[in-house]
Design a protein around this motif. Structure first.
Motif, short mmCIF file in Angstrom:
data_model
loop_
_atom_site.label_atom_id
_atom_site.label_comp_id
_atom_site.label_asym_id
_atom_site.label_seq_id
_atom_site.Cartn_x
_atom_site.Cartn_y
_atom_site.Cartn_z
N VAL A 1 -8.29 22.41 -14.58
CA VAL A 1 -6.96 21.80 -14.39
C VAL A 1 -6.91 20.32 -14.77
O VAL A 1 -5.98 19.86 -15.42
N THR A 2 -7.93 19.58 -14.35
CA THR A 2 -7.97 18.14 -14.63
C THR A 2 -9.39 17.65 -14.42
O THR A 2 -10.31 18.46 -14.28
N HIS A 3 -9.58 16.33 -14.42
CA HIS A 3 -10.91 15.76 -14.22
C HIS A 3 -10.84 14.76 -13.07
O HIS A 3 -9.86 14.02 -12.94
N ALA A 4 -11.87 14.75 -12.25
CA ALA A 4 -11.89 13.87 -11.07
C ALA A 4 -12.18 12.43 -11.46
O ALA A 4 -13.21 11.86 -11.12
N CYS A 5 -11.26 11.85 -12.19
CA CYS A 5 -11.34 10.44 -12.58
C CYS A 5 -10.06 9.78 -12.07
O CYS A 5 -8.96 10.24 -12.38
N TYR A 6 -10.21 8.71 -11.28
CA TYR A 6 -9.04 8.12 -10.65
C TYR A 6 -8.79 6.69 -11.12
O TYR A 6 -8.02 5.96 -10.50
N ASP A 7 -9.43 6.33 -12.21
CA ASP A 7 -9.23 5.01 -12.81
C ASP A 7 -8.59 5.22 -14.18
O ASP A 7 -9.18 5.86 -15.06
N ILE A 8 -7.40 4.70 -14.36
CA ILE A 8 -6.64 4.96 -15.59
C ILE A 8 -7.38 4.43 -16.82
O ILE A 8 -7.48 5.12 -17.84
N ALA A 9 -7.91 3.22 -16.73
CA ALA A 9 -8.61 2.64 -17.88
C ALA A 9 -9.81 3.50 -18.27
O ALA A 9 -10.08 3.73 -19.46
N GLU A 10 -10.53 3.99 -17.26
CA GLU A 10 -11.69 4.84 -17.53
C GLU A 10 -11.25 6.17 -18.13
O GLU A 10 -11.86 6.68 -19.07
N MET A 11 -10.18 6.73 -17.61
CA MET A 11 -9.69 8.03 -18.09
C MET A 11 -9.27 7.95 -19.55
O MET A 11 -9.53 8.87 -20.34
N THR A 12 -8.63 6.87 -19.94
CA THR A 12 -8.12 6.77 -21.31
C THR A 12 -9.24 6.74 -22.34
O THR A 12 -9.01 7.05 -23.51
N ARG A 13 -10.46 6.39 -21.90
CA ARG A 13 -11.59 6.38 -22.82
C ARG A 13 -12.09 7.78 -23.15
O ARG A 13 -13.03 7.93 -23.93
#
Length: 387
Positions: free
Chosen positions: A30-42
């Motif tokens: 469904v998604t990934h357990a990443c809660y930092d937007i800057a980190e996710m965009t990478r």
């Protein structure tokens, strides 16, 4: 949702949410357990800056909360991927269809769109069945297309297309002896592509056609356009033990020649590599597995060290990773408003998901982009209809 809006979904096939169904081996990542937007965009080889604006509207935590509010709990696995607790993609499908039913969304199956036309009143949608639907707004959420010609109906409205190329694919090495090791996996390998700066590190799986696993899928995503330009014919260099630098590996083997002098080289490897892989590397280095460490010629030892740290594998083609098939390319991002997902060229026309030039690596990132862009488009469309 605005109760005054009538929503109709036109589905080309006779199956709904088929990609959701097969995602994650039928469990739906469904998604990934990443809660930092800057980190996710990478995690997006193309479109990272674009999705950053979307994530400020609807992010991972919002996805988790949305499903939880509708009775679907998600769990996080060791690598960060998130699945429904049920371990069944059907849970996600049922939730989405129930929500659509709750708002009276009409779904027309086997209703492929052939043309989209602007009219004085809004839009006319023409289908393969020779039907025409008239509407005020259109949201295109059809997924990606493998061929540029399939975007023609959108180009006819004035949109330009970033050339589609495959992403998230495995590497084929037809008739190479490594394929005899199918099923062997290495938890941490580094893979590079000669002549480029492309490299990734992570779990690798040897298959009957070549190599796969997260490290290869990520490499194919970041290198989608470069590898397409090479016609998927190149040399991959594999470091089977990236955590051990070559000088340390050389030092250890020197010790083994003294400490294990009478032991057979093939009896047991001290490096933690799968035994079948170790035997293969010995063979590729011209080493008889029955030879004693004391009798190992320096020439063959050097070749073994090279094959462990820089094994060259010719790649000649790709295989689509069926569960994760993604196309890089689509509607050019400069022509879309990331706050609303509405076309800058055609007011009232919205785009979400893979049809636009955004794609993520494997791990739930493409679904998160779908949820985020879908939310932004839906909210903007409702606001626009309300006046």
């Amino acid at each position: 949702m605005d109760p005054g809006l009538r929503v109709v979904i036109l589905e080309k096939s006779n199956k709904l949410l088929s990609k959701v169904k097969i995602s994650g081996g039928g469990r739906c990542n469904v998604t990934h357990a990443c809660y930092d937007i800057a980190e996710m965009t990478r995690r997006y080889p193309r479109g990272g800056h674009f999705v950053k604006k979307l994530f400020h509207q609807f992010f991972t935590s919002d996805t988790i909360a949305w499903f939880k509010e509708r009775g679907v709990a998600l769990k996080t696995e060791a690598d960060g991927r998130m699945f429904p607790v049920s371990d069944s993609s059907q849970t996600i499908i049922d939730c989405l269809l129930k929500e659509a039913g709750r708002y009276g969304v009409e779904i027309r199956m086997q209703c492929g769109v052939t043309a989209l036309e602007q009219t004085d009143a809004g839009f006319a949608i023409h289908t393969a069945a020779k039907e025409t639907f008239h509407c005020d707004y259109v949201c295109v959420a059809c997924g990606g297309f493998p061929k540029a010609a399939q975007f023609q109906w959108l180009e006819d409205l004035g949109h330009s297309i970033a050339e589609p190329v495959p992403s998230l694919f495995t590497f084929n090495s037809p008739r190479h002896p490594v394929t005899a090791l199918m099923g062997v996996s290495v938890a941490d390998a580094k893979v590079m592509v000669t002549g480029t700066k492309l490299q990734q590190r992570g779990p690798l799986l040897i298959t009957h056609w070549g190599i796969s696993g997260p490290v290869v899928l990520r490499l194919s995503a970041w290198g989608a356009r470069e590898l397409a330009a090479l016609n998927w014919s190149f040399r991959a260099v594999i470091n089977w033990l990236p955590e051990i630098p070559e000088p340390l590996l050389r030092e250890r083997m020197g010790q083994w020649r003294l400490e294990k002098a009478a032991q057979k080289v093939g009896s047991k490897n001290q490096l933690g590599l799968p035994n079948r892989l170790w035997e293969f590397l010995l063979e590729q280095s011209g080493i008889d597995a029955q030879k004693r460490w004391a009798d190992l010629p320096s020439k063959n030892q050097n070749l073994l060290i090279r094959n462990i740290g820089a094994f060259e594998l010719p790649v000649g083609g790709k295989t689509t990773y069926k569960e994760e098939f993604v196309t890089a390319g689509g509607i050019t991002l400069a022509e879309l408003d990331p706050q609303t997902m509405m076309s800058k060229k055609v007011p009232g026309l919205f785009f979400t998901g893979e049809v636009i030039d955004v794609d993520g690596i494997t791990g739930g990132y493409n679904f998160q982009h779908a949820w985020s862009s879908g939310f932004a488009a839906a909210r903007a469309l409702v606001q626009r209809s309300a006046g």
